[in-house]
Structure formats: C-alpha cells, structure tokens
Write an enzyme that holds these catalytic residues in place. Structure first.
Site, PDB file in Angstrom:
ATOM      1  N   GLY A 144       0.259  -1.487   0.020  1.00 50.09           N
ATOM      2  CA  GLY A 144      -0.032   0.102   0.206  1.00 50.09           C
ATOM      3  C   GLY A 144       1.065   0.693  -0.662  1.00 50.09           C
ATOM      4  N   TYR A 171      -9.714   0.186   7.330  1.00 46.58           N
ATOM      5  CA  TYR A 171      -8.630   1.344   6.725  1.00 46.58           C
ATOM      6  C   TYR A 171     -10.213   2.465   6.662  1.00 46.58           C
ATOM      7  CZ  TYR A 171      -5.052  -2.386   7.107  1.00 46.58           C
ATOM      8  OH  TYR A 171      -4.089  -2.208   7.319  1.00 46.58           O
ATOM      9  N   HIS A 224      -8.644  -5.543  11.186  1.00 49.21           N
ATOM     10  CA  HIS A 224      -7.510  -6.449  11.940  1.00 49.21           C
ATOM     11  C   HIS A 224      -8.094  -6.542  13.362  1.00 49.21           C
ATOM     12  CE1 HIS A 224      -4.637  -5.671   8.678  1.00 49.21           C
ATOM     13  NE2 HIS A 224      -5.148  -4.471   8.135  1.00 49.21           N
ATOM     14  N   ALA A 281     -10.451  -7.857  14.970  1.00 49.38           N
ATOM     15  CA  ALA A 281     -10.893  -8.371  14.848  1.00 49.38           C
ATOM     16  C   ALA A 281     -10.596  -9.847  15.725  1.00 49.38           C
ATOM     17  CB  ALA A 281     -12.201  -9.289  13.507  1.00 49.38           C
ATOM     18  N   LYS A 317       8.607 -15.124  34.830  1.00 52.34           N
ATOM     19  CA  LYS A 317       8.509 -13.059  34.420  1.00 52.34           C
ATOM     20  C   LYS A 317       6.809 -13.457  35.391  1.00 52.34           C
ATOM     21  CE  LYS A 317      10.915 -12.505  30.504  1.00 52.34           C
ATOM     22  NZ  LYS A 317      11.004 -12.594  29.602  1.00 52.34           N
ATOM     23  N   TRP A 373      -1.806 -13.745  20.210  1.00 49.90           N
ATOM     24  CA  TRP A 373      -3.492 -13.578  21.056  1.00 49.90           C
ATOM     25  C   TRP A 373      -4.278 -14.956  20.416  1.00 49.90           C
ATOM     26  CZ3 TRP A 373      -7.720 -13.435  17.280  1.00 49.90           C
ATOM     27  CH2 TRP A 373      -7.483 -13.449  16.062  1.00 49.90           C
TER      28      TRP A 373
END
Length: 678
Positions: A63, A170, A256, A258, A570, A584
């Site tokens: 793009g 977008y 993006h 979703a 951690k 994710w």
C-alpha cells in the site's frame, strides 16, 4: 501431463476487454518496509521483477498513501513520486511484458499511527494509537480528491491499474460500518449514505483515469466483526462498486481488530474462498479470492469450483517467487511453500521493527543483497545436523556448486521441524520438509542419516570445511527432584516418548511451552485441516452469514480433557513474547480450553506430591501427575570444539551457535547467508 494441463483453470487467461491477464494467479498486496527504506525503490524494483519472472499474471504492490493523513510512510501524490515508481513498473514490464502491475492505494484512517489520522467519526480503534479526527465536509472532499490524485499519478508512473482497499478497518471501511460511522449527514446513517464515500472514490477515480485502466476494489466480504456488515449490504456494495466503474472485486476477510484468525497457519487452506464464490454469483465482473491459498492444487480447486476468477497468493510469493513457473513446468515438489507462520513477514510489518522477509526464504525483499551465485571454487563441505540451519546451509551451498555431505544422527531430516509438525495447527511444516527432501535429491547432496558424526572421522575424510548445525539440548534447571519420574523434557512430551498424566504443569511459557500446551490440551480433528472445526472454534457462520460473518456467541471450543497449568517465572502476562499476529490466537485458544496461566512462579522442587513453588512469593503446591519442562535450551557444541582441537576448519550455525531461544527464522537466515559466501 504438463503443469498447464494439470492446472487448466490457473493457466487460462482472463480478458477484461482492454487488458489481458495471462493467468489466474496474482501476487497480492503486502507492505514490505522497503517502501520507506533507503534505496527502497531500487530494491522494490528487483523484488517485484523477480516475481514477474516467476510467472505470476498480475502483481499488486504494497500500500501507498494518498496523503499524510493516511499514515507516515511512502506516498504517491505528485509527479516526483511518480518518477520513483517508474523504477518499479519498468522493472516488472521489462522482466515480462505480459505481467500486469497495479498500485494499492491505502488510506489507513483511524489506524494511521499519527495524531493527524482521520475517520468519519471520532471513534478510536481498539488497536489504534490515536482517536481519529472526525472529517468535516471539506475534509471528506479532500480525501476523495487525494485518492483521485494518487490514481492519476499511478497511471502516470506506468502502472496498469490501482487497487483501492475498502476493508480491514481502514478509512473507507469505517464509513461503511455503523459502529465507526456515527454521522447523521449524507455520509452516514442509512446504508446508502454509508456507502457514499466508497462509491464517490470509485466514480471519481474512474472518471480521472479513463476506461482502459484497471480499477480493483477490495471489499470485506466477511469482516469478522460483531455488528459488522450484513450479507445484503456486502452484495449491494459490490454491485454498486461495479456500476461505479470497478473492473474487479477483491474479497478480504477481516478487520485488523477482529478477534478471529484469517491468515495464520491454524486457518485451513482456502477456508474463506466459499464466501468469494457466493459474492461472485451476484456480480458481472471478476472476483479475486485470497487467504491461505499456498499451493497450485489449492488454487486450481478454488477456480474449478467457481469460487473466484483470480487467486491472490501474497505470502506464498515471498516464500517462492518461482511458484507459478514451477507449477507450469510440473515441478510442484520443488515449491518452497508458505507455512503461514507470519514470523518474518506480518510480525515485522505490524511490529514496526524491520523490513519484511520470509522464514523459509531469507532472500525475500533482499534480492539486491543476498544472492546464491555459482561458486568459482567448489569445495567439499560436511554439514552436521539436518535441522533448519543445516538444511538451509546444505541446500544453498549445493545449489551454488559445492559438494555437500549432510550428516544427522536421527532417522529423518528436520530437527526441530519434526517437533513443530506434530503441533495441531502447524501441519504446514510437513511442506517445508518435503521441499528440503526434494532439494537434497535435486542438488545431489550426499545424505547420511542414523550417523553420529565424529571429529576424527571427519578430519580423516578431508573435507574443506565442516559446518556444525547440531542444534540444542533441552535445559533441565537445577531443581530438587528434577530427575523425578514425573518430570518430562518437552521433546519427550511432543514425540510421545513418555506418558502424560491427567494433571500437568508446564514449566516455561515461551513458544515451546505454548506449543506443548496446545498439543496436550487438544482433542479431535485439527481446525487447520477441517473448515467446519475451525469455524466452530472461532464462531464463524459460513452458512447463514450473519452480520460480520460471526455468530456473536462464545466460540465452541472443547475444554481440555487434562487439567493444565502453564507457568512462567516472569510476572508479565503469559505469551507476550509470541508473534504479534499469532500470539493472541494461542492465548485465546488455551484460555477457552480451560488452561490455567500462572505468572510470577519460582520453582522449588518436584516430588511425589507434585510441583512445589512460590507464586508471587506465596507457597503453592501444584498436585500434578506430570511436570513438562520447557525451560530453555543449551547449544550442542562438543563436535565443534573437538574439530577446532584437531585444527579442522569449522563454523557454527543455528541453535548450536545461539540457543537462547529456538528461532528457525534466525537459523535459516544465518545459514543461508553463510552458505552464500562460502
């Protein structure tokens, strides 16, 4: 039978009347980072030209922004910009005059990453940095005019067309969806008003560029948003875009933000093509489909079913620029298949860290910097270890003309890839191993399996160089009871060498820990291999296509049959070190299966009672049957040390060189670069 006979649909030209696309495979848009790099246009020219020589019918660039509100980065807005772009178009048309190249016009809207970002309404994206500035009437007119100017400059630069992206969250897509368009004027409210911006962009671009210039519009055929576009809205938008002057509709399957994976390796091949096919039957212009189509046979099947007129293969062209030529020549077994790992491509793009490349092909986007040229002085080289690094080194060195012997103590090639391929959702690693087996045969590499290399024997054979790619050994921490029968190293767990109990603690929550948790919590068919299972696990309704394509109810993920605790030292949230575009999904999947995630753990001891720990400083016993250790690795360098002691020229690659974290991307890149120079 030739490849063109085997794939008649792929190799059938597509005639748009004013332009002919020579076959049905296109290289889809991917931002590479070269757009903003020093010398980036020269590098992009080489990158795209190599794909043009590789046989694709059409290329869509990464793009480019129409203005500064669209994002910081490379834009196309004036004649000076167009002059730079001529490097790309001249290179592609010079490589193959039949290949068409289109520029993607990308306005990222609320995702632009600048406080100048704009949108129809001041609605912040969940993944955006800033709340966008709501456009007034004059601002809307400016954005439309900038789309038009960008298209005019693309035409001036020698492109064959443009793709306008109207999906993914977008700018254009935020006008379409009610949750991001709160306007009550002519640009919002009713569906015809929410479509208005997209249609005005298409109409005015068509008027500016004339009829003999391709105009592709990318639409979210299934946006995966709860409350997203309804099917009748998608159809009416596509039909209106067709009437407004588009030549081709390209289907996209996400925003993006979703919470549904659409391009990761856990997604079945061509899972979304059926949606493209449903839309295609409503239109009179060609339709492009995409997402997880990575081999010629998959593309041919999609086209034969009538699900699309063109197939977009983006990341597969990073992995192997010769994919289409190899299919045409009946050399499918030589294709270096995209495994959809995202580690060197999309993780780099969205992480903002570095330019894009490819885990299985480090030359991607490095065509001017990394080349495997014939060697003027062939050497006899022994490569010890047939894992990712050893395979990459052996293949590149042999391809360049060196005489390579590849040695491994195991009964099959692959090393750590043989672990990865066993994890549900990572079945594509079988393709990488198929590719390397073929390269070993094709380049005449002498393969010795079931052979433990010895420094003295290697010296006696008189190799010019020895490359040590012996990999790693799992690290067992200095812990009381570490030799207890409950304790299982992760390699034994993945290979099934040891029984795993009903209650399991996993020590270590890096990539390996998550893989082990995925393996031992999984039951039934892999969603990566079964579209119905994948849809059920992620709440997708392909049959009824509700708003956004998602059911709006909690996905139906079976609870794990074992009780599992995934833990780390951690105190941070687990999974922070996983890939940006895939981590994710792993966290969500394990959470839905009931896997407990515990941070801030100090390991004390293992005994008959289980795993003794301190959690946030408080004593806690995990009464488990099995403790699987995923606590890092140590490099296996003894052979290297022995060779140096004998005065044999030797080098280290892969895990044997650096075992702090298993990293096939780094191993293959390092090995390929060393083999390019030997």
């Amino acid at each position: 039978m030739t490849g063109t006979d085997r794939y008649p649909h792929i190799f059938s030209p597509l005639d748009l009347g004013f332009v002919r696309i020579k076959n049905r495979i296109l290289m889809g848009s991917m931002h590479t980072g070269l757009e903003e790099a020093e010398g980036g246009f020269e590098r992009m020219a080489a990158y795209y030209a190599e794909r043009a020589r590789g046989g694709v019918g059409m290329i869509i660039t990464g793009g480019f922004f129409p203005n500064r509100e669209a994002g910081y980065g490379s834009k196309l807005g004036n004649e000076d910009d167009a002059a730079q772009h001529r490097l790309i178009t001249a290179a592609v048309h010079g490589a193959d005059a039949e290949v068409k190249i289109c520029l993607q016009i990308l306005h990222t809207g609320a995702l632009a990453g600048t406080d100048q970002c704009v949108a129809p309404s001041a609605v912040k994206s969940r993944i955006g940095r800033f709340t966008p500035n709501a456009l007034d009437e004059a601002g809307i007119e400016k954005q439309i005019a900038d789309f038009v100017q960008c298209a005019r400059m693309a035409q001036l630069a020698g492109y064959d067309g443009v793709e306008i992206i109207g999906s993914a969250g977008y700018l254009i897509s935020t006008f379409l969806v009610e949750k991001t368009n709160l306007r009550t004027d002519q640009w919002g409210g009713s569906w015809p008003n929410r479509m208005r911006f997209a249609l005005e962009v298409v109409r005015r671009v068509r008027a500016a560029v004339g009829e003999r210039f391709m105009l592709i519009f990318r639409i979210a055929a299934m946006d995966m948003l709860d409350g997203g576009l309804a099917w009748d809205e998608i159809v009416s938008l596509a039909q209106a875009v067709e009437s407004a002057g588009a030549n081709i509709i390209s289907t996209h399957f996400c925003w993006h933000e979703a919470p549904v994976p659409t391009i990761a390796t856990m997604v079945p091949r061509a899972a979304f093509a059926q949606v493209s096919g449903r839309l295609r039957r409503e239109l009179g212009i060609p339709v492009i489909t995409s997402n997880r189509i990575n081999m010629p046979a998959v593309a041919e099947e999609v086209l034969a079913r009538g699900d699309a007129d063109l197939v977009s293969m983006a990341r597969p062209m990073l992995a192997d620029p010769e994919l289409v030529n190899k299919a045409a020549q009946g050399r499918e077994d030589e294709i270096n298949t995209c495994i959809a790992c995202n580690q060197a491509c999309l993780d780099h793009t969205f992480g903002g860290r570095q330019q894009v490349s490819c885990l299985v092909n480090p030359r991607a986007c490095n065509e001017t910097r990394l080349n495997y040229l014939p060697t003027p002085e062939p050497k006899r080289i022994a490569v010890v270890g047939a894992g990712p690094a050893g395979l990459a080194y052996a293949t590149v060195a042999a391809q360049r003309g060196h005489r390579v012997t590849l040695i491994d103590a195991a009964a099959e090639i692959g090393g750590q890839f043989n672990l990865a391929k066993r994890i549900p959702g990572k079945e594509e690693f079988h393709e990488t191993l198929r590719y390397y087996r073929r390269m070993i045969a094709l380049h005449g590499i002498a393969l010795r399996l079931n052979t433990r290399a010895d420094a003295t024997a290697l010296q006696a054979e008189g190799f010019d160089e020895v490359v040590v790619a012996t990999g790693i050994a799992p690290r067992l921490p200095a812990l009381a009871g570490i030799s207890h029968p409950k304790v299982v190293p992760y390699i034994d767990a993945i290979l099934g060498r040891r029984p795993i109990g009903a209650k399991v603690a996993i020590m270590g929550a890096g990539g390996i820990g998550f893989d082990v948790a995925e393996l031992i919590s999984h039951s039934g068919a892999s969603g990566a291999l079964d579209v119905a299972v994948f849809a059920r696990e992620w709440g997708i309704d392909f049959q009824n296509h509700p708003r956004g394509g998602v059911t709006g109810v909690l996905p139906q993920t079976a609870k794990a049959e074992r009780e599992i605790w995934l833990m780390q030292r951690k105190a941070d949230a687990l999974g922070k070190t996983l890939g940006r575009t895939t981590g994710w999904t792993h966290r969500l999947t394990l959470g839905r299966r009931g896997v407990h995630m515990v941070a801030g753990v100090d390991y004390l001891a293992v005994d008959d009672a289980g795993l003794h720990t301190l959690v946030d400083g408080q004593p806690r016993l995990f009464a488990v049957d099995t403790v699987i250790v995923c606590a890092g690795q140590t490099p296996l360098r003894r052979l290297y040390d022995d060779l140096l002691a004998l005065g044999v020229k030797a080098s280290l690659v892969g895990g044997a060189f650096e075992a702090a974290e298993l990293d096939a991307k780094r191993a293959i890149d390092q090995a390929s670069r060393l083999a390019a120079e030997v």
